[in-house]
Scaffold this motif. Sequence first.
Motif, PDB file in Angstrom:
ATOM      1  N   VAL A  25       0.825  -1.215   0.000  1.00 26.55           N
ATOM      2  CA  VAL A  25       0.000   0.000   0.000  1.00 26.55           C
ATOM      3  C   VAL A  25       0.862   1.269   0.000  1.00 26.55           C
ATOM      4  O   VAL A  25       0.502   2.262  -0.628  1.00 26.55           O
ATOM      5  N   THR A  31      -5.527   1.523  -2.256  1.00 24.36           N
ATOM      6  CA  THR A  31      -6.111   0.601  -1.274  1.00 24.36           C
ATOM      7  C   THR A  31      -7.541   0.231  -1.668  1.00 24.36           C
ATOM      8  O   THR A  31      -8.334  -0.184  -0.812  1.00 24.36           O
ATOM      9  N   ILE A  34      -8.893  -3.123  -0.613  1.00 26.94           N
ATOM     10  CA  ILE A  34      -8.802  -3.426   0.818  1.00 26.94           C
ATOM     11  C   ILE A  34     -10.059  -2.916   1.518  1.00 26.94           C
ATOM     12  O   ILE A  34     -10.508  -1.798   1.268  1.00 26.94           O
ATOM     13  N   LEU A  36     -12.213  -1.337   4.300  1.00 28.86           N
ATOM     14  CA  LEU A  36     -12.074  -0.431   5.441  1.00 28.86           C
ATOM     15  C   LEU A  36     -12.609  -1.103   6.704  1.00 28.86           C
ATOM     16  O   LEU A  36     -11.957  -1.067   7.759  1.00 28.86           O
ATOM     17  N   LYS A  79      -5.559   3.507   4.001  1.00 30.54           N
ATOM     18  CA  LYS A  79      -6.919   3.289   3.478  1.00 30.54           C
ATOM     19  C   LYS A  79      -7.716   4.599   3.538  1.00 30.54           C
ATOM     20  O   LYS A  79      -8.472   4.911   2.620  1.00 30.54           O
ATOM     21  N   LYS A  83      -7.966   6.258  -1.059  1.00 30.52           N
ATOM     22  CA  LYS A  83      -9.094   5.363  -1.311  1.00 30.52           C
ATOM     23  C   LYS A  83      -9.049   4.910  -2.759  1.00 30.52           C
ATOM     24  O   LYS A  83      -9.191   3.777  -3.089  1.00 30.52           O
TER      25      LYS A  83
END
Lengths: 83, 83
Positions: A25, A31, A34, A36, A79, A83
């Motif tokens: 990352v 991210t 991924i 949250l 994150k 985004k």
Amino acid sequence: MSYQTIGLAAAILTTSAFLPQVIRVVKNRSTHDISLAMFVLFCTGIFLWLIYGILIKDIPIIIANAATFILATIILIYKFKFK
Amino acid sequence: MSYQTIGLAAAILTTSAFLPQVIRVVKNRSTHDISLAMFVLFCTGIFLWLIYGILIKDIPIIIANAATFILATIILIYKFKFK
């Protein structure tokens, strides 16, 4: 192989696992894939494991979860940032 | 709050954390930002935690790690299928 060796190997693996994800990352600054929710739940859970380790005075639990908490929190910060 | 309640809450959080990540990869069929190395190391580590739980006959360790192993393995399979 003793029980403790297996437990220690398990702790090293589940903690160090977050290092390549942090590197990914930080390097890609992306991210999107991924979750949250995963890292919010996970960081909260690891923090409670850390408190639990402190309460029962278990050094391996404290060390493993302190390290995992730092790594997982870096992923969570990224994150929020990327985004 | 007793030590055991904190430990139990920690186990529930760190295990259930993988559920939103599974949902995300299954829904989006995209795992680009997820590190393969992370989930290989993590699944191996969780498998060792499971063995450790069986050896020391600790039911919470067995249940938490069996559930996490299933969820993390689904993510790993998707990582191989949808790069």
